[in-house]
Design a protein around this motif. Structure first.
Motif, PDB file in Angstrom:
ATOM      1  N   MET A 116     -32.296  60.815  55.607  1.00 32.06           N
ATOM      2  CA  MET A 116     -32.337  61.243  57.005  1.00 32.06           C
ATOM      3  C   MET A 116     -30.925  61.277  57.597  1.00 32.06           C
ATOM      4  N   GLY A 117     -29.898  61.163  56.739  1.00 31.27           N
ATOM      5  CA  GLY A 117     -28.537  61.175  57.257  1.00 31.27           C
ATOM      6  C   GLY A 117     -28.185  62.520  57.846  1.00 31.27           C
ATOM      7  N   GLY A 118     -27.330  62.503  58.862  1.00 28.61           N
ATOM      8  CA  GLY A 118     -26.816  63.755  59.398  1.00 28.61           C
ATOM      9  C   GLY A 118     -27.697  64.413  60.432  1.00 28.61           C
ATOM     10  N   VAL A 119     -28.869  63.845  60.744  1.00 27.36           N
ATOM     11  CA  VAL A 119     -29.694  64.466  61.771  1.00 27.36           C
ATOM     12  C   VAL A 119     -29.433  63.793  63.114  1.00 27.36           C
ATOM     13  N   GLY A 120     -29.862  64.453  64.176  1.00 35.81           N
ATOM     14  CA  GLY A 120     -29.794  63.825  65.487  1.00 35.81           C
ATOM     15  C   GLY A 120     -28.851  64.495  66.457  1.00 35.81           C
ATOM     16  N   GLY A 121     -28.073  65.513  66.037  1.00 33.97           N
ATOM     17  CA  GLY A 121     -27.199  66.224  66.962  1.00 33.97           C
ATOM     18  C   GLY A 121     -27.968  67.309  67.704  1.00 33.97           C
ATOM     19  N   ALA A 122     -27.228  68.027  68.586  1.00 33.46           N
ATOM     20  CA  ALA A 122     -27.881  69.047  69.416  1.00 33.46           C
ATOM     21  C   ALA A 122     -28.565  70.108  68.553  1.00 33.46           C
ATOM     22  N   ALA A 123     -27.983  70.451  67.421  1.00 31.15           N
ATOM     23  CA  ALA A 123     -28.597  71.479  66.572  1.00 31.15           C
ATOM     24  C   ALA A 123     -29.954  71.011  66.080  1.00 31.15           C
ATOM     25  N   ASP A 124     -30.052  69.747  65.674  1.00 27.76           N
ATOM     26  CA  ASP A 124     -31.321  69.242  65.160  1.00 27.76           C
ATOM     27  C   ASP A 124     -32.340  69.059  66.279  1.00 27.76           C
ATOM     28  N   LEU A 125     -31.866  68.627  67.441  1.00 26.96           N
ATOM     29  CA  LEU A 125     -32.799  68.348  68.542  1.00 26.96           C
ATOM     30  C   LEU A 125     -33.292  69.630  69.201  1.00 26.96           C
ATOM     31  N   PHE A 126     -32.440  70.645  69.279  1.00 26.27           N
ATOM     32  CA  PHE A 126     -32.782  71.843  70.055  1.00 26.27           C
ATOM     33  C   PHE A 126     -32.690  73.140  69.244  1.00 26.27           C
ATOM     34  N   GLU A 127     -31.505  73.442  68.698  1.00 24.89           N
ATOM     35  CA  GLU A 127     -31.304  74.784  68.142  1.00 24.89           C
ATOM     36  C   GLU A 127     -32.177  75.029  66.907  1.00 24.89           C
ATOM     37  N   ASN A 128     -32.291  74.052  66.045  1.00 24.46           N
ATOM     38  CA  ASN A 128     -33.140  74.206  64.856  1.00 24.46           C
ATOM     39  C   ASN A 128     -34.533  73.618  65.072  1.00 24.46           C
ATOM     40  N   GLY A 129     -34.729  72.952  66.187  1.00 22.02           N
ATOM     41  CA  GLY A 129     -36.032  72.336  66.464  1.00 22.02           C
ATOM     42  C   GLY A 129     -37.040  73.415  66.805  1.00 22.02           C
ATOM     43  N   ARG A 130     -38.124  73.457  66.072  1.00 22.15           N
ATOM     44  CA  ARG A 130     -39.156  74.457  66.286  1.00 22.15           C
ATOM     45  C   ARG A 130     -40.523  73.786  66.390  1.00 22.15           C
ATOM     46  N   THR A 131     -41.502  74.579  66.792  1.00 21.59           N
ATOM     47  CA  THR A 131     -42.880  74.103  66.827  1.00 21.59           C
ATOM     48  C   THR A 131     -43.537  74.463  65.500  1.00 21.59           C
ATOM     49  N   PHE A 132     -43.999  73.468  64.784  1.00 24.23           N
ATOM     50  CA  PHE A 132     -44.512  73.687  63.425  1.00 24.23           C
ATOM     51  C   PHE A 132     -46.026  73.643  63.377  1.00 24.23           C
ATOM     52  N   SER A 133     -46.578  74.526  62.524  1.00 22.27           N
ATOM     53  CA  SER A 133     -48.027  74.539  62.265  1.00 22.27           C
ATOM     54  C   SER A 133     -48.338  74.301  60.796  1.00 22.27           C
ATOM     55  N   HIS A 134     -47.326  74.334  59.946  1.00 18.23           N
ATOM     56  CA  HIS A 134     -47.513  74.149  58.499  1.00 18.23           C
ATOM     57  C   HIS A 134     -46.597  73.024  58.042  1.00 18.23           C
ATOM     58  N   TRP A 135     -47.097  72.221  57.110  1.00 19.82           N
ATOM     59  CA  TRP A 135     -46.453  70.944  56.778  1.00 19.82           C
ATOM     60  C   TRP A 135     -46.205  70.819  55.289  1.00 19.82           C
TER      61      TRP A 135
END
Ligand SMILES: Cc1cc2nc3c(=O)[nH]c(=O)nc-3n(C[C@H](O)[C@H](O)[C@H](O)COP(=O)(O)O)c2cc1C
Length: 194
Positions: free
Chosen positions: A1-20
């Motif tokens: 889980m290293g490297g996550v948590g910046g604005a890109a992860d929280l907003f720009e790449n953050g999407r609404t998922f329906s498939h897992w």
């Protein structure tokens, strides 16, 4: 889980998922999520959100008949479904949560409109904190309001004081199944600087 948590992860790449992805979410990660989201601000620190994390097949089976048809498959395949409620008796806990103001209970007791507004406002904020905290931990989210609210309250919040607000599937999303992101407003369409 290293490297996550910046604005890109929280907003720009953050999407609404329906498939897992076929990858579970540990109890430790669920606790880490709760321990982050609880730090987000609420008025008078009232913290009205009450959250049930449905993980077991039994819990998912109880949820299934309460979901809108379009939300069944994505919810049954998600590793976790957070059921996010808000407690209309939140003010009974202010002695613990806001101890430097002994009168805080009286700001709410006997004032149903203030209670409802405060619980819904702050409980919804805490639901938003949950989404962002989840993304900060490398999880993906699928929030949903399409469900039988009273049925979910009966099934998962039987004390009667908690209203169901929204559901949020949690897991590691299958990015290959995403559709293109829907447009968002330009700055001037939803903001002004005065
Ligand atoms: C409170 C809330 C309720 C939602 N309810 C549903 C729902 O019941 N079913 C569904 O398929 N999507 C639902 N969505 C998903 C939204 O349509 C989606 O988050 C939005 O279009 C943004 O997509 P994006 O995050 O991929 O940009 C809901 C989202 C939110 C925040």
């Amino acid at each position: 889980m290293g490297g996550v948590g910046g604005a890109a992860d929280l907003f720009e790449n953050g999407r609404t998922f329906s498939h897992w992805q076929d990858r579970p979410v540990s109890g430790e990660t669920i606790r880490a999520l709760a321990n982050l989201l609880k730090l987000g601000p609420t008025s008078a620190n009232c913290s009205p959100a009450r959250i049930v994390f449905a993980v077991s097949p039994e819990a998912k089976a109880r949820l299934r008949p309460l979901l809108d048809a379009g939300n069944v498959e994505k919810t049954m395949t998600a590793p976790v479904t957070a059921i996010i409620g808000y407690d209309l008796a939140f003010y009974e806990r202010l002695g613990q949560l806001f101890p430097h103001e002994p009168d805080a209970r009286s700001w709410f007791a006997g004032k149903p409109d203030v209670i409802r507004d405060t619980a819904f406002r702050n409980g919804s904020l805490q639901g938003g904190y949950l989404i962002m905290a989840a993304r900060s931990l490398g999880l993906d989210c699928g929030p949903m309001s399409g469900f039988d609210r009273q049925g979910v309250e009966r099934e998962f919040f039987p004390t009667g004081d908690v209203r169901a607000n929204f559901l949020c599937n949690l897991g590691y999303g299958d990015r290959s199944r995403l559709h293109p992101r829907s447009p968002r407003f330009t700055f001037d369409e939803f903001c002004s600087i005065v």
